[in-house]
Design an enzyme around this catalytic site. Structure first.
Site, PDB file in Angstrom:
ATOM      1  CE  LYS A 156      11.392  55.958  41.639  1.00 64.24           C
ATOM      2  NZ  LYS A 156      11.070  54.509  41.846  1.00 64.24           N
ATOM      3  N   GLY A 181      13.944  50.604  32.303  1.00 63.63           N
ATOM      4  CA  GLY A 181      12.881  49.745  32.803  1.00 63.63           C
ATOM      5  C   GLY A 181      11.951  49.335  31.678  1.00 63.63           C
ATOM      6  CB  SER A 182       8.607  47.819  31.800  1.00 58.22           C
ATOM      7  OG  SER A 182       7.788  48.804  32.409  1.00 58.22           O
ATOM      8  CD  GLU A 211      17.887  49.771  28.411  1.00 62.38           C
ATOM      9  OE1 GLU A 211      17.000  49.034  27.899  1.00 62.38           O
ATOM     10  OE2 GLU A 211      18.516  49.460  29.428  1.00 62.38           O
ATOM     11  CB  CYS A 220      17.061  45.417  28.811  1.00 59.49           C
ATOM     12  SG  CYS A 220      18.728  46.112  28.774  1.00 59.49           S
ATOM     13  CD  GLU A 253      11.703  42.388  27.877  1.00 57.03           C
ATOM     14  OE1 GLU A 253      12.921  42.496  28.104  1.00 57.03           O
ATOM     15  OE2 GLU A 253      10.913  43.344  27.933  1.00 57.03           O
TER      16      GLU A 253
END
Length: 467
Positions: free
Chosen positions: A168, A219-220, A241, A275, A371
């Site tokens: 996805k 992602g976050s 991650e 990231c 961030e």
């Protein structure tokens, strides 16, 4: 406009709905992408489940050969993929070209691993062997900052281990992933890889689906927390991650002429949307002003524009939501610190922000503690190395970090104390498929890349025989 299709059970199909994909450099509709329905997600999972026994039963050498064919086909279309990647993601064309080449390299390297049987005991009383078996259907959720490369972080190892996939991509960057689906439709057996798209509405259905054995997500941290919670009902395996607020520490005695270019490159690649990028730089008082001045010079020299234009070094933010978020960080940076370069929004369309250097900020300021994931670098002054280490470790994130200095022994000793999954000395953003990658604290769970990453897509099975 080019037509794009979902990949479900080996067939390229229209979505039950469509959604526009915006070019972030001009805010114009680049393409209409298919958008999957809940029923299409269920069909993709069902196809992956049905394909799993046959795929897992294939010899690993056959699986490897097909994975390598994907890399060959992608490399043959590298120019077209890179151009499309720049148009949907925004990064300068040279960075997009590098992403496609790195994708091919990752696929090839990761496909080269093996799953040997480990003999734990072999004696007169028993034979104990350890096997690594595939899990089943893996859901791979891909972010918008590296929509091709991050597929290669997950797909080769998952397939090599004998799993099948439902991929996805992010709703703002689905096109290159869907183009990858065209290659996979030609190369892989039906159902082994399925690709569906959404408007961030199908994630919960994928992460709670009873027929999905594992989720691999990049992602976050906030979304990772939701995935952990939703996966609990079926005890899914997880590799996460997540976010990073990477600190760079510049030690006393460092050479600003050497350090500043490395800091700038580590902070502003992909407009800071990385990231592992440097998100905060702690610089010793003895070199602070010169490092800041050199960073400001590099920021002012950067060429901001459409990634397809020759000479562009920094493209736009990828989407409007991120653009608005980073503009908010600019406002707080002005209030809390001193902007010595950038801080402006070029006129005209596009989600552009000039690379920005913020001096005279401190721990506790929003631009330091959160961030930003954009082209802003806060530079924090310190006069005691112990305080810099404490500052680097004070937040809940720990993805990466770096230490810079002429005294290699001192730099190494400081690096060993940074609470991050990866720490560099006198460099940043240096990683590869042979080096395990994972976050500490709330920056992740599990490992990607290398043999350790392959193990994440397997279940240990012990066979214990009496002699």
């Amino acid at each position: 406009m080019t037509e794009y299709r979902l990949l479900i059970d080996g067939k390229l199909v229209k979505g039950d709905m469509t959604m526009p994909v915006i070019n972030p450099a001009n805010e114009q509709v680049l393409a209409e992408a298919p958008r999957a329905s809940q029923a299409q997600l269920d069909a993709a999972v069902s196809a992956a489940k049905a394909a799993f026994p046959g795929w897992a039963a294939r010899p690993i050498g056959e699986r490897r050969a097909l994975i390598l064919t994907i890399a060959d086909r992608l490399e043959a279309q590298a120019d077209a993929f890179a151009r499309l990647l720049t148009q949907e993601q925004g990064k300068p064309l040279p960075e997009a070209q590098a992403e496609i080449l790195y994708t091919c390299a990752f696929i090839r390297h990761l496909a080269g691993y093996d799953l040997p049987v480990k003999v734990i005991e072999d004696n007169d009383s028993r034979l104990v062997r350890q096997f690594r078996k595939p899990l089943g259907v893996v859901g791979a959720i891909i972010p918008w900052n590296f929509p091709v490369l991050i597929v290669a972080f997950k797909l080769p190892l998952a397939l090599l281990a004998g799993n099948t996939l439902v991929v996805k991509p992010a709703p703002t960057t689905p096109l290159t992933t869907l183009k990858l689906g065209e290659i996979m439709a030609e190369v892989l057996p039906a159902g082994v890889v399925n690709i569906i798209t959404d408007q961030n509405d199908l994630g919960p259905a994928l992460t709670t689906h009873p027929d999905v054995a594992k989720i691999s997500f990049t992602g976050s941290t906030a979304t990772g927390q939701k995935i952990m919670a939703s996966a609990a009902s079926t005890i899914k395996r997880l590799t996460l991650e997540l976010g990073g607020n990477d600190a760079a520490i510049v030690l006393p005695g460092a050479d600003p002429a050497k350090v500043a270019p490395g800091l700038f490159a580590g902070a502003f690649m992909n407009a800071g949307q990385v990231c592992l990028a440097i998100k905060r730089a702690y610089v010793h008082d003895s070199v602070y002003e010169e490092v800041c001045a050199r960073l400001a010079e590099l920021a002012e020299a950067a060429v901001v524009g459409d990634g397809l234009e020759q000479g562009t070094t920094i493209g736009p933010l990828q989407n409007r939501m991120q653009y608005e978020k980073v503009k908010g960080f600019l406002d707080s940076a002005r209030a809390d610190g001193r902007i010595i370069a950038g801080g402006t929004l070029p006129e005209g369309p596009g989600y552009f922000i000039r690379p920005t250097i913020v001096a005279d900020v401190r721990d506790g300021d929003q631009i330091v503690d959160e961030e930003q994931f954009g082209p802003i670098l806060p530079v924090i002054r310190f006069d005691d190395v112990e305080s810099a280490v404490a500052s680097a470790n004070r937040l809940e994130l720990g993805l990466g970090g770096s230490v810079w200095g002429e005294d290699r022994d001192l730099a190494r000793s400081i690096a060993e104390r940074i609470e991050s999954g990866t720490v560099w000395v006198n460099k940043h953003l240096d990683f590869g498929p042979n080096i395990p990658f994972g976050g500490a604290k709330q920056s992740g769970l599990g490992v990607e890349f290398a043999e350790e990453g392959l193990a994440e897509f397997t279940q240990i099975r012990i066979l214990n025989e009496a002699r």
